[in-house]
Design an enzyme around this catalytic site. Sequence first.
Site, PDB file in Angstrom:
ATOM      1  N   GLY A  37      -8.100  31.577  -7.572  1.00  0.00           N
ATOM      2  CA  GLY A  37      -8.437  31.667  -6.153  1.00  0.00           C
ATOM      3  C   GLY A  37      -9.555  32.969  -6.158  1.00  0.00           C
ATOM      4  O   GLY A  37      -9.716  33.843  -6.042  1.00  0.00           O
ATOM      5  N   LEU A  74       2.019  25.738  -6.073  1.00  0.00           N
ATOM      6  CA  LEU A  74       0.704  25.181  -6.421  1.00  0.00           C
ATOM      7  C   LEU A  74      -0.097  26.514  -7.263  1.00  0.00           C
ATOM      8  O   LEU A  74      -1.283  26.019  -8.458  1.00  0.00           O
ATOM      9  CB  LEU A  74      -0.668  25.427  -5.105  1.00  0.00           C
ATOM     10  CG  LEU A  74      -0.224  23.731  -4.248  1.00  0.00           C
ATOM     11  CD1 LEU A  74       0.983  23.532  -4.106  1.00  0.00           C
ATOM     12  CD2 LEU A  74      -1.606  23.749  -3.384  1.00  0.00           C
ATOM     13  N   LYS A  93       2.577  30.486 -19.276  1.00  0.00           N
ATOM     14  CA  LYS A  93       3.186  32.012 -18.209  1.00  0.00           C
ATOM     15  C   LYS A  93       3.418  31.384 -17.063  1.00  0.00           C
ATOM     16  O   LYS A  93       4.062  31.567 -16.281  1.00  0.00           O
ATOM     17  CB  LYS A  93       3.400  32.750 -18.965  1.00  0.00           C
ATOM     18  CG  LYS A  93       3.435  33.404 -20.294  1.00  0.00           C
ATOM     19  CD  LYS A  93       2.949  35.092 -20.135  1.00  0.00           C
ATOM     20  CE  LYS A  93       3.035  35.781 -21.385  1.00  0.00           C
ATOM     21  NZ  LYS A  93       1.964  37.709 -21.311  1.00  0.00           N
ATOM     22  N   THR A  94       2.213  31.576 -16.443  1.00  0.00           N
ATOM     23  CA  THR A  94       1.786  30.719 -14.861  1.00  0.00           C
ATOM     24  C   THR A  94       3.167  29.416 -14.112  1.00  0.00           C
ATOM     25  O   THR A  94       3.664  29.441 -13.774  1.00  0.00           O
ATOM     26  CB  THR A  94       0.314  30.811 -14.303  1.00  0.00           C
ATOM     27  OG1 THR A  94       0.150  31.851 -14.392  1.00  0.00           O
ATOM     28  CG2 THR A  94       0.949  30.584 -12.638  1.00  0.00           C
ATOM     29  N   TYR A 147      -1.660  23.855 -20.374  1.00  0.00           N
ATOM     30  CA  TYR A 147      -1.392  22.745 -18.976  1.00  0.00           C
ATOM     31  C   TYR A 147      -0.910  22.071 -18.986  1.00  0.00           C
ATOM     32  O   TYR A 147       0.225  21.882 -18.481  1.00  0.00           O
ATOM     33  CB  TYR A 147      -3.205  23.371 -19.003  1.00  0.00           C
ATOM     34  CG  TYR A 147      -3.303  22.499 -17.727  1.00  0.00           C
ATOM     35  CD1 TYR A 147      -3.028  23.362 -16.202  1.00  0.00           C
ATOM     36  CD2 TYR A 147      -3.637  20.586 -17.074  1.00  0.00           C
ATOM     37  CE1 TYR A 147      -3.279  22.693 -14.738  1.00  0.00           C
ATOM     38  CE2 TYR A 147      -3.467  20.746 -16.081  1.00  0.00           C
ATOM     39  CZ  TYR A 147      -3.194  21.463 -14.567  1.00  0.00           C
ATOM     40  OH  TYR A 147      -3.306  21.307 -13.466  1.00  0.00           O
ATOM     41  N   THR A 177      -8.795  15.924  -8.067  1.00  0.00           N
ATOM     42  CA  THR A 177      -9.125  15.984  -6.914  1.00  0.00           C
ATOM     43  C   THR A 177     -10.539  16.773  -6.771  1.00  0.00           C
ATOM     44  O   THR A 177     -10.634  17.908  -6.583  1.00  0.00           O
ATOM     45  CB  THR A 177      -7.793  16.797  -5.737  1.00  0.00           C
ATOM     46  OG1 THR A 177      -6.845  15.691  -6.411  1.00  0.00           O
ATOM     47  CG2 THR A 177      -7.905  16.234  -4.398  1.00  0.00           C
TER      48      THR A 177
END
Length: 321
Positions: A37, A74, A93-94, A147, A177
């Site tokens: 981010g 998210l 992990k996330t 993922y 997206t």
Amino acid sequence: MKTILVTGGTGFLGSNLCRRLVDDGHKVICMDNNYTGRTTNIGALVGCPNFRFIRHDICEPFGMDEHLDQIYNLACPASPPAYQGKHSIATTKTCVFGAVNMLELAKTHRATILQSSTSEVYGEPLVHPQTENYRGNVNPIGIRACYDEGKRCAESLFFDYCRHEGVDIKVIRIFNTYGPNMDPNDGRVVSNFICQALKGEDITIYGNGSQTRSFCYVDDLIEAMVRMMNSRKGFTGPVNTGNPGEFTVRELAEKVIALTGSHSKIVYKPLPADDPTQRRPDIALAKAELGWEPHIRLDEGLQKTIAYFRREIAAPAAAAE
Ligand code: UDP
């Protein structure tokens, strides 16, 4: 007014969601470790009285005194180049530790929690278009597995917390997206093609460009997220959220060249391993339960996105963070 936590809030989708929720009059807590981010994405929100940013990695537990009504989960690298290679373990992990920590937080606060799952749970789909009851075809040991399997495990955790802990869950499966606040350097097809076209660089098609994707403009997707979060009690999903318009990667390249008026030429690079051949959502469930379908056509969405990237390229301070 609700108090809402958005994890992954400085990312592409997260920052667009934070803006929408602040505009709707809610109190928004944006959480991110800024791994993929960018705080520039929330620059216009910092200073709003109803908006707060907390830098935190959701792999670590998090407690809050302030009551939460809703959590949008998210947080996760979402671009293949970002989640492959040396960051693959952090991605799993996330997905997994992050889901547990946010589900525990939702349980404590009796908050509704929405999981941003993905079309990647279908892997290389053998059913087309993909419906929610299709169980997928994922390579569990490939370079996308961190993922794909991470997100599949997160879905499993969400449904177990719902069944055994009574947590109010909502699960959406997001298809490709695009739109403003994408990172120009994140390596995804829309950002790569537009930036390459605007800079006059070669447009890099991986493989022969016959693979398909369905591209949803971000405003349509955010609307689906908000509707899902506020859907009828007991409706958990999973629900496909995406635009059923299906295009080959080569068609996308040609559209971007036409819309930018670029002189870039197309070059072909090797196709990464396990790159899905086709992908298109069946959105009948979203239409029936959420009264939702996308409205922004690809050409219109690309024009808005091209305008965004023109500004990003002209303002290297924002782009370089
Ligand atoms: N792709 C491409 N050129 C690029 C980046 C991506 O041809 O510069 C292809 C990629 O191989 C895939 C599709 O575009 O077939 C979508 O890739 P993206 O990384 O955006 O998302 P994915 O759907 O694979 O997660």
